[in-house]
Design a protein around this motif. Structure first.
Motif, PDB file in Angstrom:
ATOM      1  N   TRP A   3       5.071   3.201   1.278  1.00 39.85           N
ATOM      2  CA  TRP A   3       3.914   3.642   0.490  1.00 39.85           C
ATOM      3  C   TRP A   3       4.194   4.959  -0.217  1.00 39.85           C
ATOM      4  CZ3 TRP A   3      -1.230   2.483   3.602  1.00 39.85           C
ATOM      5  CH2 TRP A   3      -1.562   1.130   3.403  1.00 39.85           C
ATOM      6  N   GLN A   4       4.910   5.855   0.448  1.00 39.43           N
ATOM      7  CA  GLN A   4       5.262   7.119  -0.194  1.00 39.43           C
ATOM      8  C   GLN A   4       6.119   6.870  -1.435  1.00 39.43           C
ATOM      9  OE1 GLN A   4       4.292  10.268   0.843  1.00 39.43           O
ATOM     10  NE2 GLN A   4       3.037   9.283   2.423  1.00 39.43           N
ATOM     11  N   ARG A   5       7.116   6.005  -1.340  1.00 39.98           N
ATOM     12  CA  ARG A   5       7.988   5.706  -2.476  1.00 39.98           C
ATOM     13  C   ARG A   5       7.217   4.987  -3.581  1.00 39.98           C
ATOM     14  NH1 ARG A   5      10.925   3.336   1.484  1.00 39.98           N
ATOM     15  NH2 ARG A   5      10.990   1.315   0.415  1.00 39.98           N
ATOM     16  N   ALA A   6       6.384   4.008  -3.190  1.00 43.64           N
ATOM     17  CA  ALA A   6       5.644   3.236  -4.187  1.00 43.64           C
ATOM     18  C   ALA A   6       4.671   4.125  -4.954  1.00 43.64           C
ATOM     19  CB  ALA A   6       4.899   2.090  -3.505  1.00 43.64           C
ATOM     20  N   ALA A   7       3.990   5.016  -4.245  1.00 42.27           N
ATOM     21  CA  ALA A   7       3.041   5.906  -4.906  1.00 42.27           C
ATOM     22  C   ALA A   7       3.754   6.856  -5.862  1.00 42.27           C
ATOM     23  CB  ALA A   7       2.247   6.694  -3.865  1.00 42.27           C
ATOM     24  N   HIS A   8       4.932   7.317  -5.453  1.00 36.16           N
ATOM     25  CA  HIS A   8       5.700   8.204  -6.327  1.00 36.16           C
ATOM     26  C   HIS A   8       6.137   7.476  -7.597  1.00 36.16           C
ATOM     27  CE1 HIS A   8       8.502  11.362  -7.508  1.00 36.16           C
ATOM     28  NE2 HIS A   8       9.433  10.430  -7.663  1.00 36.16           N
ATOM     29  N   GLU A   9       6.470   6.185  -7.455  1.00 39.60           N
ATOM     30  CA  GLU A   9       6.973   5.422  -8.596  1.00 39.60           C
ATOM     31  C   GLU A   9       5.860   4.895  -9.485  1.00 39.60           C
ATOM     32  OE1 GLU A   9       9.935   1.607  -9.514  1.00 39.60           O
ATOM     33  OE2 GLU A   9       9.731   2.419  -7.479  1.00 39.60           O
ATOM     34  N   TYR A  10       4.758   4.427  -8.857  1.00 40.10           N
ATOM     35  CA  TYR A  10       3.716   3.744  -9.624  1.00 40.10           C
ATOM     36  C   TYR A  10       2.411   4.529  -9.740  1.00 40.10           C
ATOM     37  CZ  TYR A  10       6.791  -0.235  -8.797  1.00 40.10           C
ATOM     38  OH  TYR A  10       7.876  -1.069  -8.727  1.00 40.10           O
ATOM     39  N   GLY A  11       2.259   5.623  -8.984  1.00 35.35           N
ATOM     40  CA  GLY A  11       0.984   6.322  -8.975  1.00 35.35           C
ATOM     41  C   GLY A  11      -0.004   5.608  -8.071  1.00 35.35           C
ATOM     42  N   PHE A  12      -1.284   5.807  -8.320  1.00 30.23           N
ATOM     43  CA  PHE A  12      -2.300   5.178  -7.482  1.00 30.23           C
ATOM     44  C   PHE A  12      -2.228   3.661  -7.607  1.00 30.23           C
ATOM     45  CE2 PHE A  12      -4.055   9.451  -7.583  1.00 30.23           C
ATOM     46  CZ  PHE A  12      -4.493   9.595  -6.270  1.00 30.23           C
ATOM     47  N   MET A  13      -2.490   2.985  -6.477  1.00 28.79           N
ATOM     48  CA  MET A  13      -2.315   1.551  -6.422  1.00 28.79           C
ATOM     49  C   MET A  13      -3.641   0.865  -6.104  1.00 28.79           C
ATOM     50  SD  MET A  13       1.521   1.181  -4.914  1.00 28.79           S
ATOM     51  CE  MET A  13       1.108   1.167  -3.202  1.00 28.79           C
ATOM     52  N   ASP A  14      -3.586  -0.454  -6.012  1.00 28.34           N
ATOM     53  CA  ASP A  14      -4.801  -1.230  -5.771  1.00 28.34           C
ATOM     54  C   ASP A  14      -5.281  -1.153  -4.333  1.00 28.34           C
ATOM     55  OD1 ASP A  14      -4.777  -2.008  -8.374  1.00 28.34           O
ATOM     56  OD2 ASP A  14      -3.953  -4.017  -8.009  1.00 28.34           O
ATOM     57  N   ASP A  15      -4.442  -0.668  -3.442  1.00 28.43           N
ATOM     58  CA  ASP A  15      -4.791  -0.613  -2.027  1.00 28.43           C
ATOM     59  C   ASP A  15      -5.511   0.695  -1.711  1.00 28.43           C
ATOM     60  OD1 ASP A  15      -4.699  -0.262   0.828  1.00 28.43           O
ATOM     61  OD2 ASP A  15      -3.164  -1.832   0.894  1.00 28.43           O
ATOM     62  N   PRO A  16      -6.812   0.657  -1.358  1.00 34.07           N
ATOM     63  CA  PRO A  16      -7.561   1.892  -1.083  1.00 34.07           C
ATOM     64  C   PRO A  16      -6.970   2.701   0.066  1.00 34.07           C
ATOM     65  CG  PRO A  16      -9.058   0.025  -1.352  1.00 34.07           C
ATOM     66  CD  PRO A  16      -7.675  -0.540  -1.282  1.00 34.07           C
ATOM     67  N   LEU A  17      -6.471   2.011   1.090  1.00 33.84           N
ATOM     68  CA  LEU A  17      -5.909   2.740   2.226  1.00 33.84           C
ATOM     69  C   LEU A  17      -4.647   3.486   1.812  1.00 33.84           C
ATOM     70  CD1 LEU A  17      -6.087   3.461   5.192  1.00 33.84           C
ATOM     71  CD2 LEU A  17      -4.769   1.394   5.721  1.00 33.84           C
ATOM     72  N   CYS A  18      -3.811   2.850   1.015  1.00 36.70           N
ATOM     73  CA  CYS A  18      -2.614   3.521   0.513  1.00 36.70           C
ATOM     74  C   CYS A  18      -2.992   4.769  -0.274  1.00 36.70           C
ATOM     75  CB  CYS A  18      -1.802   2.563  -0.354  1.00 36.70           C
ATOM     76  SG  CYS A  18      -0.364   3.333  -1.151  1.00 36.70           S
ATOM     77  N   ASN A  19      -3.973   4.642  -1.149  1.00 36.24           N
ATOM     78  CA  ASN A  19      -4.405   5.783  -1.960  1.00 36.24           C
ATOM     79  C   ASN A  19      -4.961   6.911  -1.091  1.00 36.24           C
ATOM     80  OD1 ASN A  19      -3.666   4.484  -4.316  1.00 36.24           O
ATOM     81  ND2 ASN A  19      -5.665   3.525  -4.571  1.00 36.24           N
ATOM     82  N   ARG A  20      -5.643   6.536  -0.008  1.00 38.16           N
ATOM     83  CA  ARG A  20      -6.176   7.560   0.905  1.00 38.16           C
ATOM     84  C   ARG A  20      -5.036   8.284   1.603  1.00 38.16           C
ATOM     85  NH1 ARG A  20      -9.091   6.413   6.671  1.00 38.16           N
ATOM     86  NH2 ARG A  20      -9.110   8.580   7.365  1.00 38.16           N
ATOM     87  N   VAL A  21      -4.039   7.531   2.070  1.00 41.03           N
ATOM     88  CA  VAL A  21      -2.888   8.133   2.750  1.00 41.03           C
ATOM     89  C   VAL A  21      -2.183   9.117   1.827  1.00 41.03           C
ATOM     90  CG1 VAL A  21      -0.613   7.641   3.711  1.00 41.03           C
ATOM     91  CG2 VAL A  21      -2.557   6.189   4.328  1.00 41.03           C
TER      92      VAL A  21
END
Length: 241
Positions: free
Chosen positions: A112-130
């Motif tokens: 999730w850390q790598r994905a958020a860095h690459e794509y920004g905020f995502m469709d998963d609310p929990l990921c965005n909260r983390v």
């Protein structure tokens, strides 16, 4: 058992996140002769898809009946709990992969850390909260939603119900076991995907206190993993892998 599994018409593959299911789906595509249904709902990066004889189609999966009566093998694979299909397809072969609970939690967090860095905020609310709360690995591991996921995906039957259990830490041997059980005539080259490029070795190097706390938080997963290892090793012994 071996011959029985080779001739089974339907395989239902429970893809527990961060256990190796992304690479495994390529093997399932190769052996799905009739229908391949990727049951991921609307999750990001994982669109629901139906393939008929290798071709992507627009047909709704719910309109396809009698999968076990088709002349060739069909496969359902995705992020769903095993009980979703148990009543509808009691005679199918159920398969899954398991991973050391601490490694699985760490892999999920750093992915999730790598994905958020690459794509920004995502469709998963929990990921965005983390990401937005800058949670540490331990804070992430303490979230109820990410604890004991392997246990919950396989409840109420557990790994002993599965005709195949793969172990992420023994990936090549697991692929060999699956091939021996289901498709000995097909050559399979294991290709492990979604590895963390920043992980220095085969496992994450974590503080002992963090490691033990994650194990405590995932006691049901620790038990499930041990049961899965026993099932895996028993199957390997039975077929000589």
């Amino acid at each position: 058992m071996k011959g029985t599994l080779e001739n089974k018409r339907l395989i239902i593959s429970v893809h527990i996140p961060k256990t190796g299911g992304t690479a495994f789906v390529e093997i399932l595509k190769a052996i799905a002769e009739e229908i391949l249904y990727l049951d991921y709902g609307s999750q990001v990066f994982s669109p629901t898809a139906v393939y008929r004889r290798g071709q992507l189609v627009q047909e709704a999966f719910e309109s396809i009946t009698d999968l076990e009566l088709l002349t060739g093998r069909s496969v359902i694979h995705g992020h769903f709990r095993i009980f979703k299909y148990l009543e509808k397809f009691p005679n199918a072969s159920y398969v899954t992969w398991l991973r050391d609970p601490v490694e699985r939690i760490a892999s999920h967090y750093f992915y999730w850390q790598r994905a958020a860095h690459e794509y920004g905020f995502m469709d998963d609310p929990l990921c965005n909260r983390v990401i937005s709360e800058n949670m540490s690995l331990l804070e992430f591991a303490e979230l109820e939603a990410v604890r004991n996921r392997q246990y919950h995906f396989l409840a109420p039957v557990g790994p002993k119900y599965c005709d195949f259990v793969g172990i992420t830490e023994e990936y090549d041997r697991s692929v060999g076991l699956f091939r021996k059980l289901f498709c000995p005539e097909i050559e399979i080259t294991p290709q492990f995907q979604n590895k963390n490029p920043d992980r220095p070795g085969s496992s994450y190097k974590l503080d002992t206190g963090v490691l033990e706390r994650i194990r405590q938080l995932n006691a049901l997963d620790v038990k499930t993993y041990r049961e899965g290892l026993h099932r895996f090793r028993t199957l390997c012994d039975e077929v000589g892998v």
